[in-house]
Design a protein around this motif. Structure first.
Motif, PDB file in Angstrom:
ATOM      1  N   GLN A  55       0.828  -1.201   0.000  1.00  0.00           N
ATOM      2  CA  GLN A  55       0.000   0.000   0.000  1.00  0.00           C
ATOM      3  C   GLN A  55       0.868   1.258   0.000  1.00  0.00           C
ATOM      4  OE1 GLN A  55      -2.173  -0.836   3.571  1.00  0.00           O
ATOM      5  NE2 GLN A  55      -3.966  -1.591   2.473  1.00  0.00           N
ATOM      6  N   ALA A  56       1.965   1.224   0.750  1.00  0.00           N
ATOM      7  CA  ALA A  56       2.857   2.390   0.829  1.00  0.00           C
ATOM      8  C   ALA A  56       3.486   2.687  -0.536  1.00  0.00           C
ATOM      9  CB  ALA A  56       3.936   2.154   1.866  1.00  0.00           C
ATOM     10  N   LYS A  57       3.888   1.660  -1.262  1.00  0.00           N
ATOM     11  CA  LYS A  57       4.507   1.859  -2.581  1.00  0.00           C
ATOM     12  C   LYS A  57       3.543   2.485  -3.581  1.00  0.00           C
ATOM     13  CE  LYS A  57       8.108  -1.671  -2.505  1.00  0.00           C
ATOM     14  NZ  LYS A  57       8.577  -2.914  -3.121  1.00  0.00           N
ATOM     15  N   MET A  59       1.365   4.808  -2.848  1.00  0.00           N
ATOM     16  CA  MET A  59       1.032   6.174  -2.433  1.00  0.00           C
ATOM     17  C   MET A  59       1.873   7.198  -3.187  1.00  0.00           C
ATOM     18  SD  MET A  59       0.374   5.632   1.598  1.00  0.00           S
ATOM     19  CE  MET A  59      -0.531   7.146   1.811  1.00  0.00           C
ATOM     20  N   HIS A  60       1.504   8.463  -3.063  1.00  0.00           N
ATOM     21  CA  HIS A  60       2.167   9.559  -3.767  1.00  0.00           C
ATOM     22  C   HIS A  60       3.445   9.991  -3.053  1.00  0.00           C
ATOM     23  CE1 HIS A  60       0.879  12.547  -0.784  1.00  0.00           C
ATOM     24  NE2 HIS A  60      -0.252  11.849  -0.735  1.00  0.00           N
ATOM     25  N   ASP A  61       4.279  10.731  -3.732  1.00  0.00           N
ATOM     26  CA  ASP A  61       5.519  11.270  -3.170  1.00  0.00           C
ATOM     27  C   ASP A  61       5.195  12.213  -2.013  1.00  0.00           C
ATOM     28  OD1 ASP A  61       8.360  11.799  -3.122  1.00  0.00           O
ATOM     29  OD2 ASP A  61       7.887  13.758  -3.970  1.00  0.00           O
ATOM     30  N   GLY A  62       5.855  12.037  -0.899  1.00  0.00           N
ATOM     31  CA  GLY A  62       5.649  12.882   0.268  1.00  0.00           C
ATOM     32  C   GLY A  62       4.569  12.403   1.214  1.00  0.00           C
ATOM     33  N   ALA A  63       3.959  11.258   0.938  1.00  0.00           N
ATOM     34  CA  ALA A  63       2.888  10.736   1.786  1.00  0.00           C
ATOM     35  C   ALA A  63       3.440  10.282   3.135  1.00  0.00           C
ATOM     36  CB  ALA A  63       2.188   9.569   1.099  1.00  0.00           C
ATOM     37  N   SER A  64       2.655  10.458   4.177  1.00  0.00           N
ATOM     38  CA  SER A  64       3.017   9.956   5.504  1.00  0.00           C
ATOM     39  C   SER A  64       2.720   8.467   5.559  1.00  0.00           C
ATOM     40  CB  SER A  64       2.217  10.663   6.590  1.00  0.00           C
ATOM     41  OG  SER A  64       2.573  12.017   6.636  1.00  0.00           O
ATOM     42  N   VAL A  65       3.692   7.708   6.057  1.00  0.00           N
ATOM     43  CA  VAL A  65       3.599   6.252   6.049  1.00  0.00           C
ATOM     44  C   VAL A  65       3.906   5.716   7.443  1.00  0.00           C
ATOM     45  CG1 VAL A  65       4.526   4.154   4.999  1.00  0.00           C
ATOM     46  CG2 VAL A  65       4.328   6.214   3.636  1.00  0.00           C
ATOM     47  N   SER A  66       3.138   4.720   7.885  1.00  0.00           N
ATOM     48  CA  SER A  66       3.371   4.006   9.140  1.00  0.00           C
ATOM     49  C   SER A  66       3.350   2.513   8.836  1.00  0.00           C
ATOM     50  CB  SER A  66       2.299   4.320  10.171  1.00  0.00           C
ATOM     51  OG  SER A  66       2.339   5.668  10.532  1.00  0.00           O
ATOM     52  N   LEU A  67       4.441   1.829   9.133  1.00  0.00           N
ATOM     53  CA  LEU A  67       4.565   0.414   8.816  1.00  0.00           C
ATOM     54  C   LEU A  67       5.023  -0.384  10.027  1.00  0.00           C
ATOM     55  CD1 LEU A  67       6.516   0.785   5.453  1.00  0.00           C
ATOM     56  CD2 LEU A  67       4.100   0.251   5.692  1.00  0.00           C
ATOM     57  N   THR A  68       4.671  -1.658  10.044  1.00  0.00           N
ATOM     58  CA  THR A  68       5.141  -2.585  11.065  1.00  0.00           C
ATOM     59  C   THR A  68       5.723  -3.794  10.347  1.00  0.00           C
ATOM     60  OG1 THR A  68       3.415  -1.865  12.576  1.00  0.00           O
ATOM     61  CG2 THR A  68       4.477  -3.949  13.074  1.00  0.00           C
ATOM     62  N   GLY A  69       6.963  -4.148  10.713  1.00  0.00           N
ATOM     63  CA  GLY A  69       7.634  -5.275  10.080  1.00  0.00           C
ATOM     64  C   GLY A  69       9.036  -5.444  10.649  1.00  0.00           C
ATOM     65  N   THR A 114       8.080   9.567   5.840  1.00  0.00           N
ATOM     66  CA  THR A 114       7.504  10.053   4.585  1.00  0.00           C
ATOM     67  C   THR A 114       8.081   9.279   3.414  1.00  0.00           C
ATOM     68  OG1 THR A 114       9.190  11.776   4.462  1.00  0.00           O
ATOM     69  CG2 THR A 114       7.079  12.381   5.438  1.00  0.00           C
ATOM     70  N   LEU A 115       7.301   9.171   2.377  1.00  0.00           N
ATOM     71  CA  LEU A 115       7.693   8.430   1.191  1.00  0.00           C
ATOM     72  C   LEU A 115       8.359   9.363   0.186  1.00  0.00           C
ATOM     73  CD1 LEU A 115       7.383   5.517   0.165  1.00  0.00           C
ATOM     74  CD2 LEU A 115       5.337   6.261  -1.027  1.00  0.00           C
ATOM     75  N   ASP A 116       9.514   8.931  -0.330  1.00  0.00           N
ATOM     76  CA  ASP A 116      10.242   9.692  -1.343  1.00  0.00           C
ATOM     77  C   ASP A 116      10.255   8.864  -2.621  1.00  0.00           C
ATOM     78  OD1 ASP A 116      11.877  11.309  -2.834  1.00  0.00           O
ATOM     79  OD2 ASP A 116      13.670  11.011  -1.604  1.00  0.00           O
ATOM     80  N   LYS A 117       9.500   9.303  -3.621  1.00  0.00           N
ATOM     81  CA  LYS A 117       9.421   8.565  -4.885  1.00  0.00           C
ATOM     82  C   LYS A 117      10.139   9.289  -6.023  1.00  0.00           C
ATOM     83  CE  LYS A 117       5.793   5.799  -5.517  1.00  0.00           C
ATOM     84  NZ  LYS A 117       4.421   5.414  -5.851  1.00  0.00           N
ATOM     85  N   LYS A 118      11.027  10.249  -5.689  1.00  0.00           N
ATOM     86  CA  LYS A 118      11.754  10.981  -6.721  1.00  0.00           C
ATOM     87  C   LYS A 118      12.904  10.154  -7.280  1.00  0.00           C
ATOM     88  CE  LYS A 118      10.621  15.366  -4.611  1.00  0.00           C
ATOM     89  NZ  LYS A 118      11.086  16.386  -3.693  1.00  0.00           N
ATOM     90  N   GLN A 119      13.306   9.128  -6.543  1.00  0.00           N
ATOM     91  CA  GLN A 119      14.408   8.277  -6.978  1.00  0.00           C
ATOM     92  C   GLN A 119      13.869   7.128  -7.818  1.00  0.00           C
ATOM     93  OE1 GLN A 119      16.213   7.320  -3.261  1.00  0.00           O
ATOM     94  NE2 GLN A 119      16.622   9.441  -2.768  1.00  0.00           N
ATOM     95  N   GLN A 120      14.763   6.230  -8.252  1.00  0.00           N
ATOM     96  CA  GLN A 120      14.347   5.115  -9.104  1.00  0.00           C
ATOM     97  C   GLN A 120      13.295   4.238  -8.418  1.00  0.00           C
ATOM     98  OE1 GLN A 120      17.947   3.072 -10.056  1.00  0.00           O
ATOM     99  NE2 GLN A 120      18.609   4.592 -11.542  1.00  0.00           N
ATOM    100  N   SER A 121      13.562   3.860  -7.181  1.00  0.00           N
ATOM    101  CA  SER A 121      12.579   3.089  -6.428  1.00  0.00           C
ATOM    102  C   SER A 121      12.180   3.894  -5.190  1.00  0.00           C
ATOM    103  CB  SER A 121      13.153   1.734  -6.015  1.00  0.00           C
ATOM    104  OG  SER A 121      14.286   1.916  -5.189  1.00  0.00           O
ATOM    105  N   ALA A 122      11.028   3.591  -4.674  1.00  0.00           N
ATOM    106  CA  ALA A 122      10.524   4.329  -3.515  1.00  0.00           C
ATOM    107  C   ALA A 122      11.406   4.102  -2.291  1.00  0.00           C
ATOM    108  CB  ALA A 122       9.101   3.896  -3.211  1.00  0.00           C
TER     109      ALA A 122
END
Length: 132
Positions: A55-57, A59-69, A114-122
């Motif tokens: 789900q996080a992948k 999302m848009h660039d700059g989105a707030s993300v909370s993950l558990t793993g 936050t998610l940074d999608k400006k690079q090749q992969s998130a």
């Protein structure tokens, strides 16, 4: 004197419904759920589940993300590979975020950032890390 009685009568008439209303606050007539039946403080809410890597992948660039793993390996100076049941994600965690704590790959962690999608992969830039 007559105005005083009239004012006292109106005051009594309008204040009785306020005294009769007993709503709000903590209702103790029902028992809380047992600890094993609770899921992160929510009960019976499927949409309140945590976010996944998949789900996080999406999302848009700059989105707030909370993950558990789990942090499974270090890939660069402050880059790690994070994995949950849906996939892996590259995360950037500065040493200051660890705050002197060590984490092993078998320990469950919760990360926020936050998610940074400006690079090749998130890449997720982590602001907060908590061991579960």
């Amino acid at each position: 004197m007559n105005k005083f009685l009239l004012l006292a009568g109106f005051t009594a008439m309008f204040s009785l419904p306020v005294l009769a209303a007993d709503e709000g606050g903590l209702k103790t007539d029902e028992a809380p759920p047992p600890p094993h039946a609770m899921d992160k403080g929510y009960r019976g809410m499927e949409d309140a589940q945590g976010m996944t890597v998949a789900q996080a992948k999406a999302m848009h660039d700059g989105a707030s993300v909370s993950l558990t793993g789990n942090l499974i390996k270090k890939t660069a100076q402050d880059r790690y590979q994070f994995r949950d049941k849906t996939g892996t994600l590259e995360v950037s965690i500065p040493l200051a975020i660890f705050d002197g704590r060590s984490v092993s790959p078998d320990q469950l962690v919760a990360i926020n950032g936050t998610l940074d999608k400006k690079q090749q992969s998130a890449v997720m830039k982590v602001d907060h890390l908590q061991k579960q």
